[in-house]
Scaffold this motif. Structure first.
Motif, short mmCIF file in Angstrom:
data_model
loop_
_atom_site.label_atom_id
_atom_site.label_comp_id
_atom_site.label_asym_id
_atom_site.label_seq_id
_atom_site.Cartn_x
_atom_site.Cartn_y
_atom_site.Cartn_z
N VAL A 7 0.82 -1.21 0.00
CA VAL A 7 0.00 0.00 0.00
C VAL A 7 0.86 1.26 0.00
N LEU A 8 2.03 1.20 0.62
CA LEU A 8 2.89 2.39 0.63
C LEU A 8 3.54 2.60 -0.74
N LEU A 9 3.94 1.52 -1.40
CA LEU A 9 4.49 1.66 -2.74
C LEU A 9 3.43 2.15 -3.72
N ALA A 10 2.22 1.61 -3.61
CA ALA A 10 1.15 2.03 -4.52
C ALA A 10 0.74 3.47 -4.27
N GLY A 11 0.84 3.92 -3.01
CA GLY A 11 0.44 5.29 -2.69
C GLY A 11 1.55 6.31 -2.81
N LYS A 12 2.76 5.86 -3.13
CA LYS A 12 3.91 6.75 -3.13
C LYS A 12 3.79 7.88 -4.16
N ALA A 13 3.25 7.55 -5.31
CA ALA A 13 3.15 8.57 -6.37
C ALA A 13 2.29 9.74 -5.96
N SER A 14 1.27 9.46 -5.14
CA SER A 14 0.36 10.54 -4.71
C SER A 14 0.71 11.07 -3.32
N GLY A 15 1.81 10.58 -2.77
CA GLY A 15 2.25 11.07 -1.47
C GLY A 15 1.44 10.57 -0.29
N ARG A 16 0.73 9.48 -0.46
CA ARG A 16 -0.11 8.95 0.62
C ARG A 16 0.74 8.10 1.57
N THR A 17 0.70 8.43 2.84
CA THR A 17 1.44 7.66 3.84
C THR A 17 0.60 7.29 5.06
N LYS A 18 -0.55 7.89 5.19
CA LYS A 18 -1.38 7.67 6.38
C LYS A 18 -2.03 6.30 6.36
N ILE A 19 -2.02 5.63 7.50
CA ILE A 19 -2.69 4.34 7.67
C ILE A 19 -3.78 4.51 8.73
N VAL A 20 -4.93 3.94 8.49
CA VAL A 20 -6.01 3.92 9.48
C VAL A 20 -6.22 2.47 9.90
N ALA A 21 -6.29 2.24 11.20
CA ALA A 21 -6.49 0.90 11.74
C ALA A 21 -7.43 0.98 12.94
N ALA A 22 -7.80 -0.16 13.47
CA ALA A 22 -8.80 -0.20 14.53
C ALA A 22 -8.17 -0.33 15.91
N GLU A 23 -8.75 0.36 16.86
CA GLU A 23 -8.36 0.20 18.25
C GLU A 23 -8.55 -1.26 18.67
N HIS A 24 -7.63 -1.75 19.47
CA HIS A 24 -7.64 -3.12 20.00
C HIS A 24 -7.39 -4.17 18.91
N GLY A 25 -7.08 -3.74 17.69
CA GLY A 25 -6.77 -4.68 16.63
C GLY A 25 -5.37 -5.26 16.82
N ALA A 84 -16.68 6.98 12.82
CA ALA A 84 -15.29 7.27 13.16
C ALA A 84 -14.37 6.98 11.99
N LEU A 85 -14.69 5.92 11.25
CA LEU A 85 -13.88 5.58 10.07
C LEU A 85 -14.01 6.68 9.02
N LYS A 86 -15.21 7.16 8.81
CA LYS A 86 -15.43 8.24 7.85
C LYS A 86 -14.64 9.49 8.23
N ALA A 87 -14.57 9.78 9.51
CA ALA A 87 -13.86 10.97 9.97
C ALA A 87 -12.35 10.83 9.80
N ALA A 88 -11.85 9.59 9.85
CA ALA A 88 -10.40 9.38 9.80
C ALA A 88 -9.85 9.24 8.39
N VAL A 89 -10.64 8.70 7.47
CA VAL A 89 -10.15 8.43 6.11
C VAL A 89 -10.31 9.68 5.25
N ASP A 90 -9.22 10.09 4.61
CA ASP A 90 -9.27 11.24 3.72
C ASP A 90 -8.34 10.98 2.53
N ASP A 91 -8.08 12.02 1.77
CA ASP A 91 -7.29 11.84 0.55
C ASP A 91 -5.79 11.70 0.80
N THR A 92 -5.38 11.72 2.07
CA THR A 92 -3.97 11.43 2.40
C THR A 92 -3.80 9.98 2.87
N THR A 93 -4.89 9.24 2.92
CA THR A 93 -4.86 7.88 3.46
C THR A 93 -4.37 6.89 2.41
#
Length: 400
Positions: free
Chosen positions: A118-136, A174-183
């Motif tokens: 996911v980081l390699l695929a997102g590199k061109a657009s500068g995406r580095t943010k990861i969203v994950a779940a609490e207690h996961g 909460a997921l909607k609030a965390a995911v954006d175009d930097t994700t």
């Protein structure tokens, strides 16, 4: 002094203390049972933490491993072999995706590969943010640990140098609030195993799929515990009718032989290029042969047909037990939530009476028995669980 005592002493003297002192010194296993070095036999209700999908010493795995070891035990990644190709093709078929597979040795390694994808695929657009779940839980290496939501095991190693946002499991808002175009990606388990076998409400994964697609982010579904029949299907996310961008698998896939895989779909199937990732032992011939034997046995014996029925029987048997607050999970992957935080004492009592289970949380007993377990063995577990509760947490005025 018993041989178990002697072996435990030697264990403490020679192995690092990260596991504490395991309570049982195992000698061998057969079917759904393990025997310790002193000859005591236990019904195995945890299955090596959802690994021993066909039980112990299953003839199909024994034959596959022995035959392959006699033919070819190792190649490294410098050469290819038939079994790894067969297994990759089969995984794509079972996942029902058009993609490619990276083979490795464990769930942690599968999630490390997924992070790179996911980081390699997102590199061109500068995406580095990861969203994950609490207690996961996604693993303990530094990359997978950075996206693991269990703070107690992550925080001692921080800072981990990654931009990660943790949100409550199952909370779509909460997921909607965390995911954006930097994700770059959202990592989710269909069921949180280490949190106590906690299932999100139906539609959560589908909402995550829609949300990530809308923002151009990847959806990574961690099926390391939930995959390969644990919930009565090859993959738990199939119940939501979605196609993730990356699926990670391990545990039950090898039936006891270490193996894992990251399955990439679309651009995530092509993200790894020569030099970007590797594994000396990944795709090992013996491990691939074992995994193919597991898959073949599950299909040939139609094990999923009985898994759901056995899970329903377990729920029915424990439904009226007042000291059990809830039986979470699906099929043969369960978190038995108690009304009091006495899971460790209950598990110790079970072990003393010949049953192995796991106190995954202070108030939760986790079970993940072999998919081959019989109704009689499941009834034995239920009887001994209630007996353990009678001993540890007697109901006022006697049994409810």
């Amino acid at each position: 002094m018993t041989y178990s005592d002697e072996l435990k002493g030697r264990f403490q003297a020679s192995l690092m203390g990260n596991y504490g002192l395991p309570p049982v010194a195992v000698s061998h296993g057969e079917g759904r049972h393990l025997t310790d070095v002193d000859g005591k036999t236990y019904l195995d209700m945890i299955g090596g933490i959802a690994v021993s999908s066909l039980g112990h010493s299953h003839p199909a795995i024994v034959e596959a491993v022995a035959t392959q070891a006699a033919r070819l035990a190792h190649t490294s990644n410098l050469y290819l072999h038939e079994k790894e190709v067969e297994l990759a093709e089969k995984l794509l078929e079972l996942a029902a995706v058009d993609g490619k597979v990276f083979l490795c040795n464990s769930g942690t390694e599968a999630n490390e590969a997924a992070l790179k994808l996911v980081l390699l695929a997102g590199k061109a657009s500068g995406r580095t943010k990861i969203v994950a779940a609490e207690h996961g839980f996604h693993g303990r290496t530094l990359g997978s640990l950075s996206i693991t939501g269990k703070a107690a095991i992550r925080e001692p190693f921080e800072p981990l140098g990654r931009d990660v946002a943790f949100v409550p499991h199952g909370d779509t808002d909460a997921l909607k609030a965390a995911v954006d175009d930097t994700t770059a990606a959202v990592f989710l388990e269909p069921v949180q195993g280490e949190a106590g076998v906690v299932t999100a409400a139906p539609g959560y994964l589908a909402a995550a799929r829609e949300l990530t697609a809308a923002h151009g982010a990847a959806l990574v579904v961690d099926e390391i515990q939930s995959g390969f029949g644990r919930t009565g299907a090859w993959f738990a996310h199939h119940a939501e009718g979605i196609t993730p961008d990356v699926i990670t698998v391990a545990k039950g896939m090898g039936g006891g032989v270490p193996i894992g895989a990251a399955i990439g779909v679309g651009p995530y199937a092509e993200a790894l290029t020569p030099g970007t990732h590797g594994s000396t032992f990944g795709g090992n011939p013996i491990a691939c042969a074992a995994a193919l034997a597991v898959i073949d046995t599950i299909e040939r014996e139609h094990l999923f047909d009985s898994v759901a029925a056995l899970g329903a029987h377990l729920e029915e048997r424990l439904a009226d037990e007042g000291r059990i607050a809830q039986v979470r999970g699906t099929a043969l992957w369960r978190g038995i939530a108690l009304t009091e935080p006495v899971a460790a004492e209950v598990v110790a009592h079970l072990a003393a009476n010949g049953v192995l289970a796991n106190a995954v949380r202070p108030d939760t007993v986790r079970i993940a028995p072999p998919l081959t377990i019989t109704p009689t063995e499941l009834a034995e577990f239920c009887d001994k669980l209630i007996a353990a509760l009678d001993e540890v947490q007697p109901a006022p005025g006697g049994r409810p």
